[in-house]
Design an enzyme around this catalytic site. Structure first.
Site, PDB file in Angstrom:
ATOM      1  N   GLU A  76      10.599 -54.829  15.190  1.00  0.00           N
ATOM      2  CA  GLU A  76      11.679 -54.158  15.928  1.00  0.00           C
ATOM      3  C   GLU A  76      11.251 -53.899  17.369  1.00  0.00           C
ATOM      4  O   GLU A  76      12.042 -54.000  18.302  1.00  0.00           O
ATOM      5  CB  GLU A  76      12.029 -52.838  15.220  1.00  0.00           C
ATOM      6  CG  GLU A  76      13.165 -52.077  15.860  1.00  0.00           C
ATOM      7  CD  GLU A  76      13.664 -50.918  15.001  1.00  0.00           C
ATOM      8  OE1 GLU A  76      13.057 -50.666  13.935  1.00  0.00           O
ATOM      9  OE2 GLU A  76      14.652 -50.284  15.395  1.00  0.00           O
TER      10      GLU A  76
ATOM     11  N   GLU B 153       9.603 -42.123  25.117  1.00  0.00           N
ATOM     12  CA  GLU B 153       8.451 -41.200  25.019  1.00  0.00           C
ATOM     13  C   GLU B 153       7.510 -41.663  23.894  1.00  0.00           C
ATOM     14  O   GLU B 153       6.292 -41.715  24.062  1.00  0.00           O
ATOM     15  CB  GLU B 153       8.915 -39.763  24.712  1.00  0.00           C
ATOM     16  CG  GLU B 153       9.686 -39.069  25.841  1.00  0.00           C
ATOM     17  CD  GLU B 153      11.148 -39.474  25.895  1.00  0.00           C
ATOM     18  OE1 GLU B 153      11.632 -40.145  24.953  1.00  0.00           O
ATOM     19  OE2 GLU B 153      11.825 -39.131  26.881  1.00  0.00           O
TER      20      GLU B 153
HETATM   21  C1  LIG Z   1      21.942 -47.383  19.672  1.00  0.00           C
HETATM   22  C2  LIG Z   1      21.115 -46.891  18.518  1.00  0.00           C
HETATM   23  C3  LIG Z   1      21.064 -47.633  17.369  1.00  0.00           C
HETATM   24  C4  LIG Z   1      20.294 -47.180  16.285  1.00  0.00           C
HETATM   25  N1  LIG Z   1      20.308 -47.923  15.146  1.00  0.00           N
HETATM   26  C5  LIG Z   1      19.601 -47.489  14.070  1.00  0.00           C
HETATM   27  C6  LIG Z   1      19.649 -48.207  12.839  1.00  0.00           C
HETATM   28  O1  LIG Z   1      20.320 -49.226  12.732  1.00  0.00           O
HETATM   29  N2  LIG Z   1      18.955 -47.740  11.792  1.00  0.00           N
HETATM   30  C7  LIG Z   1      18.184 -46.609  11.878  1.00  0.00           C
HETATM   31  O2  LIG Z   1      17.524 -46.266  10.886  1.00  0.00           O
HETATM   32  N3  LIG Z   1      18.139 -45.888  13.011  1.00  0.00           N
HETATM   33  C8  LIG Z   1      18.834 -46.302  14.118  1.00  0.00           C
HETATM   34  N4  LIG Z   1      18.810 -45.575  15.274  1.00  0.00           N
HETATM   35  C9  LIG Z   1      18.081 -44.292  15.301  1.00  0.00           C
HETATM   36  C10 LIG Z   1      16.825 -44.330  16.134  1.00  0.00           C
HETATM   37  O3  LIG Z   1      15.823 -45.077  15.494  1.00  0.00           O
HETATM   38  C11 LIG Z   1      16.397 -42.865  16.361  1.00  0.00           C
HETATM   39  O4  LIG Z   1      17.411 -42.255  17.135  1.00  0.00           O
HETATM   40  C12 LIG Z   1      15.078 -42.762  17.085  1.00  0.00           C
HETATM   41  O5  LIG Z   1      14.037 -43.158  16.226  1.00  0.00           O
HETATM   42  C13 LIG Z   1      14.795 -41.342  17.591  1.00  0.00           C
HETATM   43  O6  LIG Z   1      14.893 -40.431  16.554  1.00  0.00           O
HETATM   44  P1  LIG Z   1      15.793 -39.095  16.671  1.00  0.00           P
HETATM   45  O7  LIG Z   1      17.140 -39.505  17.169  1.00  0.00           O
HETATM   46  O8  LIG Z   1      15.677 -38.379  15.382  1.00  0.00           O
HETATM   47  O9  LIG Z   1      15.135 -38.246  17.836  1.00  0.00           O
HETATM   48  P2  LIG Z   1      13.887 -37.237  17.695  1.00  0.00           P
HETATM   49  O10 LIG Z   1      12.785 -37.906  16.959  1.00  0.00           O
HETATM   50  O11 LIG Z   1      14.388 -35.938  17.164  1.00  0.00           O
HETATM   51  O12 LIG Z   1      13.466 -37.091  19.216  1.00  0.00           O
HETATM   52  C14 LIG Z   1      14.147 -36.188  20.115  1.00  0.00           C
HETATM   53  C15 LIG Z   1      13.400 -36.268  21.457  1.00  0.00           C
HETATM   54  O13 LIG Z   1      12.034 -35.823  21.283  1.00  0.00           O
HETATM   55  C16 LIG Z   1      11.137 -36.831  21.758  1.00  0.00           C
HETATM   56  N5  LIG Z   1       9.942 -36.890  20.906  1.00  0.00           N
HETATM   57  C17 LIG Z   1       9.906 -36.912  19.541  1.00  0.00           C
HETATM   58  N6  LIG Z   1       8.625 -36.997  19.104  1.00  0.00           N
HETATM   59  C18 LIG Z   1       7.849 -37.047  20.217  1.00  0.00           C
HETATM   60  C19 LIG Z   1       6.441 -37.135  20.438  1.00  0.00           C
HETATM   61  N7  LIG Z   1       5.595 -37.200  19.420  1.00  0.00           N
HETATM   62  N8  LIG Z   1       5.994 -37.146  21.721  1.00  0.00           N
HETATM   63  C20 LIG Z   1       6.868 -37.094  22.776  1.00  0.00           C
HETATM   64  N9  LIG Z   1       8.199 -36.994  22.626  1.00  0.00           N
HETATM   65  C21 LIG Z   1       8.683 -36.972  21.378  1.00  0.00           C
HETATM   66  C22 LIG Z   1      11.899 -38.122  21.649  1.00  0.00           C
HETATM   67  O14 LIG Z   1      11.393 -39.114  22.528  1.00  0.00           O
HETATM   68  C23 LIG Z   1      13.309 -37.676  22.045  1.00  0.00           C
HETATM   69  O15 LIG Z   1      13.448 -37.624  23.444  1.00  0.00           O
HETATM   70  C24 LIG Z   1      19.560 -45.981  16.374  1.00  0.00           C
HETATM   71  C25 LIG Z   1      19.625 -45.224  17.554  1.00  0.00           C
HETATM   72  C26 LIG Z   1      20.395 -45.672  18.604  1.00  0.00           C
HETATM   73  C27 LIG Z   1      20.430 -44.831  19.837  1.00  0.00           C
END
Ligand SMILES: Cc1cc2nc3c(=O)[nH]c(=O)nc-3n(C[C@H](O)[C@H](O)[C@H](O)COP(=O)(O)OP(=O)(O)OC[C@H]3O[C@@H](n4cnc5c(N)ncnc54)[C@H](O)[C@@H]3O)c2cc1C
Length: 411
Positions: A254, A394
């Protein structure tokens, strides 16, 4: 002879000639429907049908799955997918709709499924007949993927799945899902297992797909709810409790760092899709009036576009360097770096376009007076998803710091 062709082996040169000749004859006519800006935003069956037909014809011509063995529906070639990708990009073909299938599910199934399952699933995945989606993220588990709570309980040879996935791109069309879930609540990473699940046939019988409407008005992704869905143990990939290791195969591909070159989604720059390159910005600036001149004559705009051109050129040179084994100091570095750079360049380009358009950037699709049909504001809004999907910027920087540069682990 182009730089791409210089290093071809005789087999690759023969394959490239085949790809060029086929594409010269078979690049599809532009669609009668508006195409989305990326496969992650396919919304209607008209859009899907056009793109599926294209993927099928490219597969039949041997341009998809080239490097997989013939027994699983591949082309049985060596290092030829990269060439197919280069030629499709050059021919400005449309993208392929099965982006999650090709890019993530196929290598994961290939490396971790039983032979019989590979032979059953991969041909229809390559041809685009079966669309795939990825059930990783949950309301409480995105970047911290090891926290997934969707649970499968064993009942003989079956598993009963309950849980809630979110942001599941393309689930509204998908036949199959790659699914990371928990089979043991007492341990974190070792309590995860990995399944492939036929979700379309289970709609209304243990699976509910609910569309999530994005800020652009599109419904590219969904929530997927599992309620007592029964699946056979034969759909499990690899050993019980090894889901985390299998997920690492998916994530590496990915993020562009997997071992198999995946069939890229074609040209992405076809006339039927929107182009956000620096060249497209130059074109927009030349057409946009500003203070009695054009935006292209504004030194600030020129400087911003120049910065983008330099970044794009750097990315292209990085890709070229990636083909010279002696110059690769770390196998994962370029791919990880390119995902980060690419998504941020796209976001910045769309932001510059917003500045160039000024007040006209508030005009959207469907407004006859919107510059470029309102595609730039849509690209701007969509661009924020690309810096989040497949690992946020990040998190991507953390991975580069820790695994490539060897810096201390973040807490
Ligand atoms: C267009 C799109 C398509 C997607 N398609 C899929 C899909 O098909 N299947 C699927 O399973 N998922 C999908 N996703 C989900 C995507 O994988 C997650 O949104 C992503 O992994 C971030 O997780 P979260 O949204 O829970 O954010 P969080 O993990 O809650 O993060 C919130 C913020 O905190 C920051 N952060 C978190 N941990 C850390 C760290 N250790 N150090 C520094 N900063 C940190 C992040 O960078 C972010 O800015 C999709 C997302 C988008 C936007």
């Amino acid at each position: 002879m182009s730089a791409d062709q210089q290093k071809d082996t005789p087999e690759q040169a023969e394959f490239r000639a085949h790809a060029q000749a086929w594409l010269a004859e078979n690049t599809p006519e532009p669609p009668t429907v508006r195409l989305p800006q990326s496969p992650l935003e396919i919304m209607t069956t008209d859009q899907l049908s056009y793109l599926q037909a294209w993927q099928k014809s490219a597969y039949d011509a041997g341009l998809v799955g080239c490097d997989y063995p013939v027994e699983v529906g591949g082309g049985g070639r060596q290092n030829c997918q990269r060439i197919a990708n280069e030629e499709m990009r050059r021919a400005r073909t449309p993208f392929m709709p099965n982006v999650i299938g090709l890019g993530m599910a196929a290598p994961t199934v290939f490396y971790h499924a039983q032979e019989e399952l590979k032979q059953r699933l991969l041909p229809k995945l390559f041809s685009g007949e079966d669309i795939w989606c990825q059930g990783f993220s949950e309301p409480g588990a995105g970047s911290d993927l090891a926290s997934v709570q969707t649970f499968a309980e064993r009942k003989g040879d079956k598993w009963v799945i309950n849980g809630h996935k979110v942001w599941t791109s393309l689930a509204h069309f998908a036949e199959w899902m790659i699914l990371l879930l928990r089979t043991d609540k007492s341990v974190k990473h070792d309590g995860l297992s990995y399944f492939v699940v036929p979700i379309k046939s289970a709609l209304g019988k243990g699976v509910t797909v609910r569309p999530l409407i994005k800020i652009t008005g599109e419904t590219g992704f969904n929530e997927v709810i599992f309620e007592d869905l029964e699946v056979d143990d034969s759909y499990r990939l690899d050993e019980l409790g090894k889901g985390w290791q299998v997920a690492m195969t998916t994530l590496a591909h990915e993020r562009g760092a997997g071992e198999l070159v995946t069939p890229s989604s074609g040209g992405m720059k076809s006339e039927s899709t929107h182009n956000t390159s620096a060249m497209a910005l130059i074109d927009l600036a030349r057409r946009t009036a500003r203070n009695g001149a054009t935006a292209a004559e504004d030194p600030l705009v020129r400087d911003q576009i120049m910065q983008q051109l330099i970044r794009e050129q750097g990315l292209a040179e990085n890709n070229r360097r990636g083909r010279v084994t002696e110059l690769l100091d770390h196998p994962m570095r370029l791919a990880l770096q390119n995902k980060l750079l690419m998504s941020e360049i796209m976001q910045d380009s769309a932001g510059i376009a917003m500045d160039i358009e000024g007040a006209a950037a508030s005009l959207y699709l469907g407004d006859g007076s919107a510059p470029d049909g309102g595609q730039w504001p849509m690209a701007y809004m969509n661009s924020f998803g690309f810096t989040i999907a497949a690992g946020t910027s990040e998190v991507q920087r953390n991975i580069l710091g820790e695994r490539v540069l060897g810096m201390a682990k973040s807490k």
